[in-house]
Design a protein around this motif. Structure first.
Motif, short mmCIF file in Angstrom:
data_model
loop_
_atom_site.label_atom_id
_atom_site.label_comp_id
_atom_site.label_asym_id
_atom_site.label_seq_id
_atom_site.Cartn_x
_atom_site.Cartn_y
_atom_site.Cartn_z
N ILE A 174 -20.79 -5.82 -17.19
CA ILE A 174 -20.91 -6.97 -18.10
C ILE A 174 -21.70 -6.59 -19.35
O ILE A 174 -21.33 -6.95 -20.47
CB ILE A 174 -21.57 -8.14 -17.35
CG1 ILE A 174 -20.65 -8.61 -16.21
CG2 ILE A 174 -21.87 -9.29 -18.31
CD1 ILE A 174 -21.23 -9.76 -15.39
N ASP A 227 -20.42 -10.51 -9.10
CA ASP A 227 -20.43 -11.97 -9.16
C ASP A 227 -19.15 -12.45 -9.83
O ASP A 227 -18.89 -12.15 -11.00
CB ASP A 227 -21.66 -12.46 -9.93
CG ASP A 227 -21.90 -13.95 -9.75
OD1 ASP A 227 -20.92 -14.72 -9.83
OD2 ASP A 227 -23.06 -14.34 -9.51
N HIS A 228 -18.35 -13.21 -9.09
CA HIS A 228 -17.06 -13.65 -9.62
C HIS A 228 -17.23 -14.62 -10.79
O HIS A 228 -16.45 -14.59 -11.76
CB HIS A 228 -16.25 -14.31 -8.50
CG HIS A 228 -14.84 -14.61 -8.88
ND1 HIS A 228 -13.91 -13.64 -9.18
CD2 HIS A 228 -14.19 -15.80 -9.02
CE1 HIS A 228 -12.75 -14.20 -9.48
NE2 HIS A 228 -12.89 -15.51 -9.38
N ARG A 229 -18.25 -15.46 -10.73
CA ARG A 229 -18.47 -16.42 -11.82
C ARG A 229 -18.85 -15.71 -13.12
O ARG A 229 -18.33 -16.04 -14.20
CB ARG A 229 -19.55 -17.42 -11.42
CG ARG A 229 -19.15 -18.35 -10.27
CD ARG A 229 -20.32 -19.19 -9.83
NE ARG A 229 -21.41 -18.35 -9.36
CZ ARG A 229 -22.59 -18.83 -8.95
NH1 ARG A 229 -22.83 -20.13 -9.00
NH2 ARG A 229 -23.53 -18.02 -8.54
N HIS A 230 -19.76 -14.74 -13.01
CA HIS A 230 -20.13 -13.97 -14.20
C HIS A 230 -18.94 -13.18 -14.74
O HIS A 230 -18.78 -13.01 -15.96
CB HIS A 230 -21.28 -13.03 -13.87
CG HIS A 230 -22.55 -13.74 -13.56
ND1 HIS A 230 -23.66 -13.11 -13.03
CD2 HIS A 230 -22.89 -15.05 -13.70
CE1 HIS A 230 -24.63 -14.01 -12.87
NE2 HIS A 230 -24.18 -15.19 -13.27
N SER A 231 -18.10 -12.70 -13.84
CA SER A 231 -16.92 -11.96 -14.27
C SER A 231 -15.97 -12.85 -15.06
O SER A 231 -15.47 -12.47 -16.12
CB SER A 231 -16.21 -11.37 -13.04
OG SER A 231 -15.04 -10.69 -13.42
N LEU A 232 -15.74 -14.07 -14.56
CA LEU A 232 -14.87 -15.01 -15.28
C LEU A 232 -15.47 -15.40 -16.63
O LEU A 232 -14.75 -15.51 -17.64
CB LEU A 232 -14.65 -16.26 -14.42
CG LEU A 232 -13.71 -16.09 -13.23
CD1 LEU A 232 -13.68 -17.38 -12.39
CD2 LEU A 232 -12.29 -15.74 -13.70
N ALA A 233 -16.77 -15.59 -16.67
CA ALA A 233 -17.42 -15.95 -17.92
C ALA A 233 -17.29 -14.84 -18.96
O ALA A 233 -17.07 -15.09 -20.15
CB ALA A 233 -18.90 -16.28 -17.67
N THR A 234 -17.40 -13.59 -18.50
CA THR A 234 -17.31 -12.47 -19.42
C THR A 234 -15.91 -12.32 -19.98
O THR A 234 -15.71 -12.09 -21.19
CB THR A 234 -17.72 -11.17 -18.71
OG1 THR A 234 -19.04 -11.32 -18.16
CG2 THR A 234 -17.72 -9.99 -19.68
N ALA A 247 -13.74 -14.70 -20.28
CA ALA A 247 -13.54 -15.83 -21.20
C ALA A 247 -14.18 -15.54 -22.56
O ALA A 247 -13.60 -15.85 -23.62
CB ALA A 247 -14.13 -17.11 -20.59
N ALA A 248 -15.36 -14.91 -22.54
CA ALA A 248 -16.02 -14.55 -23.79
C ALA A 248 -15.19 -13.50 -24.54
O ALA A 248 -15.08 -13.55 -25.78
CB ALA A 248 -17.42 -14.02 -23.51
N TRP A 284 -8.32 -7.67 -17.16
CA TRP A 284 -9.30 -8.17 -16.18
C TRP A 284 -8.64 -8.38 -14.82
O TRP A 284 -9.21 -8.05 -13.78
CB TRP A 284 -9.89 -9.48 -16.69
CG TRP A 284 -10.83 -10.10 -15.68
CD1 TRP A 284 -12.15 -9.84 -15.51
CD2 TRP A 284 -10.49 -11.11 -14.72
NE1 TRP A 284 -12.67 -10.60 -14.50
CE2 TRP A 284 -11.67 -11.39 -13.98
CE3 TRP A 284 -9.32 -11.78 -14.38
CZ2 TRP A 284 -11.70 -12.33 -12.95
CZ3 TRP A 284 -9.34 -12.72 -13.36
CH2 TRP A 284 -10.53 -12.98 -12.66
#
Length: 430
Positions: free
Chosen positions: A102, A141-148, A150-151, A181
């Protein structure tokens, strides 16, 4: 001396490595395929960064050409120094993509955003694609992965909007980022699944080995129980015969001598049984529900009963006994009992696994101080209603080994299964 030893180790390691590679290549067993990114991760990531940097230079130089112009190496040399520096910084962050996926992606996105603000055009997306793939592959972390991701999509959209020189549409840029991704996440999930399968297989193998060891221990305990009773019987006979010899010694010396001969014979047999009992633990309590704990111990004289019972189930059974017509009483008790148990377990396996109406041949031969047991049966579809423990052969082999003999069991062509045991009969005088 040390140098000679080191030389020998180096020279001997080369054939060992060749032999290991040959075994790996020709093995029929499945084995994991390890590429350079698994074997040499740091070196591979450094080379990947170099390839990304060179590829980005070429892509930017090609995208800057006017229609109809030819690409030459001089085109790369004409790129502004700021573009080369930004592409170099983005590629230089990639070797840390495994430990900090990340963080590396954030650095690359910031560089790409600066690239778009400067209006340098297309061709810079290769580093961001590798970074976003690394997020899907290595981020825990799947949530952090999705957020990255998306960014990354947002930065791609903003960069396409603010840079008028970019000729890549927004939709392809978004799809390419999301696809990178997704591929990384797919590879990660597959690796986790394979790791779970390996862990489960190792756990099942460990449990199987534990059950096998427990089955062998239970079989040894059962053998110890049986031998304990045999030895106790021998010692009781010795006590009774010694008392009888003492009683008649004054009146009939010949009868007393004969009784003491019987005591000597029983003592030798008891010592022989004790040799097999040593090292085998006897449990504190026997199973009161086990019918084998009640009544006299069976022997080869009872094998005919076993074959008759099997014949009642529809099997075609043939029993052949050679060299044991009048010599069953001469067999050591441990050999007699273990031979019976081997035949019993083999016939039980026939009922469980041989299918309907099998043909069974049981041959028991005594020759040259050895007792040979051979059970051959035809095989078919096993009955699904019968339980299968998988440890009967291990128990039979344990019995044969404790007696100093051997046992082999396995399928034979065509469509037959054979159990062969070889047990010593004659013993050394004690």
């Amino acid at each position: 001396m040390d140098s000679v030893t080191a030389t020998r180790e180096v020279t001997s390691s080369a054939p060992a490595r060749r032999q290991a590679w040959s075994a790996w290549l020709h093995s029929d067993e499945p084995h994991p395929v390890r590429g350079p990114f698994s074997r040499w991760p740091r070196t591979s990531d450094a080379m990947l960064a170099l390839v990304v940097f060179i590829g980005s230079l070429i892509a930017v130089a090609v995208s800057a050409l006017d229609d109809g112009d030819d690409f030459t190496f001089g085109t790369i040399g004409d790129l502004p120094a700021a573009e080369v520096i930004l592409l170099g910084l983005a590629a230089a962050a990639l070797p840390w993509r495994r430990r900090h996926p990340i963080g590396v992606t954030v650095v690359v996105l910031v560089i790409m955003l600066g690239w778009a603000v400067a209006g340098y055009g297309d061709g810079h997306e290769l580093a961001s694609i590798v970074a976003v793939y690394s997020v899907g592959r290595y981020a825990t972390d799947h949530r952090h992965s999705l957020a990255t991701v998306a960014a990354a999509i947002a930065v791609g959209i903003v960069g396409t909007i603010i840079d008028n020189d970019q000729r890549v549409d927004i939709v392809p840029a978004v799809v390419l980022t999301a696809l990178a991704w997704y591929v990384g996440r797919l590879v990660r999930n597959r690796g986790d699944y394979l790791a779970l399968l390996r862990e489960r297989a190792e756990r099942l193998e460990a449990e199987q080995q534990a059950r096998a060891r427990q089955a062998v221990a239970d079989e040894r305990a059962r053998i110890a129980r049986e031998l304990h009773d045999v030895v106790a019987h021998r010692v009781s006979m010795m006590t009774v015969q010694a008392g009888a010899a003492k009683t008649v010694a004054r009146d009939d010396i010949d009868a007393a001598v004969e009784a003491m001969d019987d005591v000597e014979h029983a003592g030798r047999q008891a010592l022989g049984e004790l040799r097999h009992l040593l090292g085998v633990l006897r449990p504190d309590t026997a199973d009161p529900d086990d019918p084998d704990d009640l009544g006299p111990r069976p022997g080869l004289a009872d094998v005919a009963t076993l074959t008759a019972e099997l014949a009642h189930t529809g099997a075609a059974v043939t029993l052949t006994v050679d060299g044991l017509d009048d010599r069953l009483d001469d067999l050591p008790a441990a050999v007699d009992l273990s031979a019976y148990r081997i035949v019993q377990e083999s016939l039980t396996n026939v009922v469980k696994h041989a299918g309907p109406d099998p043909t069974v041949d049981v041959t028991i031969t005594r020759h040259d101080g050895r007792l040979a047991i051979d059970i051959t049966n035809t095989t078919g579809s096993a009955s699904p209603r019968l339980p299968v423990s998988g440890f009967g052969i291990a128990g039979m082999r344990e019995r044969a080994t404790l007696l100093g003999g051997s046992l082999t069991a396995g399928p034979q062509l065509p469509d037959t299964f054979r159990v062969h045991a070889d047990l010593p009969v004659d013993r050394e005088p004690t």
